[in-house]
Design a protein around this motif. Structure first.
Motif, short mmCIF file in Angstrom:
data_model
loop_
_atom_site.label_atom_id
_atom_site.label_comp_id
_atom_site.label_asym_id
_atom_site.label_seq_id
_atom_site.Cartn_x
_atom_site.Cartn_y
_atom_site.Cartn_z
N HIS A 1 0.83 -1.21 0.00
CA HIS A 1 0.00 0.00 0.00
C HIS A 1 0.86 1.26 0.00
O HIS A 1 0.53 2.24 -0.67
CB HIS A 1 -0.95 0.01 1.19
N ARG A 2 1.97 1.24 0.73
CA ARG A 2 2.88 2.40 0.75
C ARG A 2 3.46 2.64 -0.64
O ARG A 2 3.51 3.77 -1.12
CB ARG A 2 4.02 2.18 1.75
N TYR B 1 0.84 4.10 -3.02
CA TYR B 1 0.63 5.51 -2.68
C TYR B 1 1.77 6.38 -3.22
O TYR B 1 1.53 7.41 -3.85
CB TYR B 1 0.52 5.65 -1.16
#
Length: 69
Positions: free
Chosen positions: A43-44, A47
């Protein structure tokens, strides 16, 4: 869980030159702890890639506008 070295209730992996250490924690489930770290890392990265894409698009838009004038 590819690339992890498991040592008892801990696992290590080198990511971008940094050693990551994951422990089983209170749950005692090392596999779940690794999956949670990998999910957070995924997810990082998504993003950060989205932010990078927006920066590149903005730069390209400015170049196009500068060429139109």
């Amino acid at each position: 869980m590819y690339g992890w070295v498991i040592l008892g209730d801990a696992a290590t992996k080198r990511v971008n030159g940094q050693e990551i250490v994951i422990t089983a924690g209170r749950s005692g489930d090392l596999g779940a702890a690794i999956r949670a770290w990998e999910d957070n890392e995924h997810h990082r990265m998504v993003y950060e890639l989205g932010n990078l894409g927006r920066l590149v698009n903005d730069a390209l838009d400015r170049l196009r506008q500068a060429g139109d004038t």
